[in-house]
Design a protein around this motif. Sequence first.
Motif, short mmCIF file in Angstrom:
data_model
loop_
_atom_site.label_atom_id
_atom_site.label_comp_id
_atom_site.label_asym_id
_atom_site.label_seq_id
_atom_site.Cartn_x
_atom_site.Cartn_y
_atom_site.Cartn_z
N LEU A 151 -7.88 -3.17 -1.23
CA LEU A 151 -6.64 -3.96 -1.11
C LEU A 151 -6.96 -5.18 -0.27
O LEU A 151 -7.24 -5.06 0.92
N PRO A 152 -6.98 -6.37 -0.87
CA PRO A 152 -7.45 -7.56 -0.17
C PRO A 152 -6.46 -7.98 0.92
O PRO A 152 -5.27 -7.65 0.87
N PRO A 153 -6.94 -8.72 1.92
CA PRO A 153 -6.07 -9.14 3.03
C PRO A 153 -5.20 -10.34 2.64
O PRO A 153 -5.39 -11.46 3.13
N LEU A 154 -4.24 -10.10 1.77
CA LEU A 154 -3.37 -11.17 1.29
C LEU A 154 -2.12 -11.26 2.15
O LEU A 154 -1.50 -10.23 2.49
N ARG A 155 -1.72 -12.45 2.45
CA ARG A 155 -0.48 -12.66 3.15
C ARG A 155 0.69 -12.17 2.29
O ARG A 155 0.77 -12.50 1.11
N GLY A 156 1.55 -11.37 2.88
CA GLY A 156 2.69 -10.86 2.14
C GLY A 156 2.45 -9.56 1.41
O GLY A 156 3.38 -9.01 0.80
N LEU A 157 1.20 -9.04 1.45
CA LEU A 157 0.94 -7.78 0.76
C LEU A 157 1.67 -6.63 1.45
O LEU A 157 2.26 -5.77 0.80
N PHE A 158 1.60 -6.62 2.77
CA PHE A 158 2.31 -5.60 3.54
C PHE A 158 3.25 -6.27 4.53
O PHE A 158 2.96 -7.36 5.04
N GLU A 159 4.32 -5.58 4.84
CA GLU A 159 5.19 -6.01 5.91
C GLU A 159 4.62 -5.54 7.24
O GLU A 159 3.80 -4.61 7.28
N PRO A 160 5.01 -6.18 8.36
CA PRO A 160 4.51 -5.73 9.67
C PRO A 160 4.78 -4.24 9.86
O PRO A 160 5.89 -3.75 9.63
N GLU A 161 3.74 -3.53 10.26
CA GLU A 161 3.81 -2.09 10.51
C GLU A 161 4.08 -1.28 9.24
O GLU A 161 4.31 -0.07 9.32
N GLY A 162 4.01 -1.91 8.08
CA GLY A 162 4.25 -1.18 6.84
C GLY A 162 2.99 -1.03 6.02
O GLY A 162 2.04 -1.79 6.17
N ARG A 163 2.97 -0.02 5.14
CA ARG A 163 1.81 0.19 4.26
C ARG A 163 2.24 0.35 2.81
O ARG A 163 1.47 0.79 1.97
N ASP A 164 3.49 -0.01 2.50
CA ASP A 164 3.99 0.09 1.13
C ASP A 164 3.76 -1.22 0.40
O ASP A 164 4.11 -2.30 0.91
N LEU A 165 3.17 -1.13 -0.80
CA LEU A 165 3.01 -2.31 -1.62
C LEU A 165 4.36 -2.77 -2.14
O LEU A 165 5.25 -1.96 -2.40
N PRO A 166 4.55 -4.08 -2.32
CA PRO A 166 5.79 -4.55 -2.93
C PRO A 166 5.94 -3.99 -4.34
O PRO A 166 4.96 -3.70 -5.02
#
Length: 426
Positions: free
Chosen positions: A106-121
């Motif tokens: 899972l690449p370090p893309l801005r917006g992939l995760f919310e702060p403290e979250g691990r759920d994909l959009p």
Amino acid sequence: MTSEQRVVVIGGGLAGLRLAQRLGPAAAVTVLGEETHVPYNRVLLAEVLAGRYAPEVTALPAPGPVLRRGVRAVRVDRAERAVRCDDGTVVRYDTLVLATGSNAVLPPLRGLFEPEGRDLPDGVHAFRTMDDCLALSAAVRPGVRVVVIGGGLLGVSAARALAARGAQVVLAQQGERLMERQLDADASALLHAHLTSIGVEIHTECRVRGLRTAHPAPPAFEERGLGRSPSSGAAQGHRKVTGVELADGYRLDADVVVLACGVRPRTGLARAAGLEVRKGIVVDDHLRTNDPRIHAIGDCAEHAGQVYGLAGAALEQADALAALLTGEPARYTGTRALTRLTLTTDGDRSLDLAAFGETTPLPDDDVVRLADATRRTYRKVVLRGDRLVGGVLLGELSTVGALARTWEGEESPHDLFHLLTDDGGH
């Protein structure tokens, strides 16, 4: 090894099940498989995504009661020689085999995760497991805008499959060309042209910076008697992907985004148990880790500095380990990996490709190349002295078997031009 010896295999994929099959009644084998699905051949997932195969077509031979499905190993206790599982059970072993495979990167893309979250959009999918494949299949219909991030083998397979489903597919590749690890520039250009011909829009040297997402609007209120109250499902939903941002500021609109950015060996259990881990779980020619009771095979294993991540290597390692555990004088000395991919589309727009060995020549190497633009075939081999060290073939692959045997040293390389001709030397 006797039939009372307890062999525990963590991983119910191709490598783990092949080992269990090869050991048969020679040991008391238990396979811990994290996925709840019937075991399947991961290589065929693209065909399921394209709608050409039903999921059950990918099923591997039934392993019987040795497989415990839906059970995840959470800790290896080396002192007790026990594996602790997420369902509370403890499985003891005399020999432990780690066949934990790999995870999608899972690449370090801005917006992939919310702060403290691990759920994909919503709308963002990896493409690694049967669950990934089924979720993607449910999300795709004709006209859906899909961005595939990654132009390697996995990304190309996903893009082709999604295009076959009628999606509007954009493929974003950070490197200079598609499948740059396997193909040379000319072969990659032919692949590029083929994908374009079936409707895939391709952007190379294109770095994705982030994702655009939005929360769905709260549902409208409806009148209920004299007051107003929220209709069912009023809670605000998950984020939904709406687009992909590129490093140059350009934005690609998207309903679905596929992350095909490679895989990474699953080494967490091994690392926590104190085993040596570099890129993968380090093993010797007996596929042993630094604990002689623990072995590793398949995508998670690193042998002589190499992590293969290919089905052929996983099977060879499983076979070698089965021989070793049953007392045969075997060693694993590495796999000579051949990559083969069939891009099947409607009508006559199909393309087969194969690549093996070193496809980029060194300065003193000799190169033999044959190309036929009309028949969309391309064949190139690289010679180093009197040895065939690599090759690329696109289009008609009747000669790939003979070339691979020559590369592996089983046949003479003296008649390569004959092997490269269209009739396959017949």
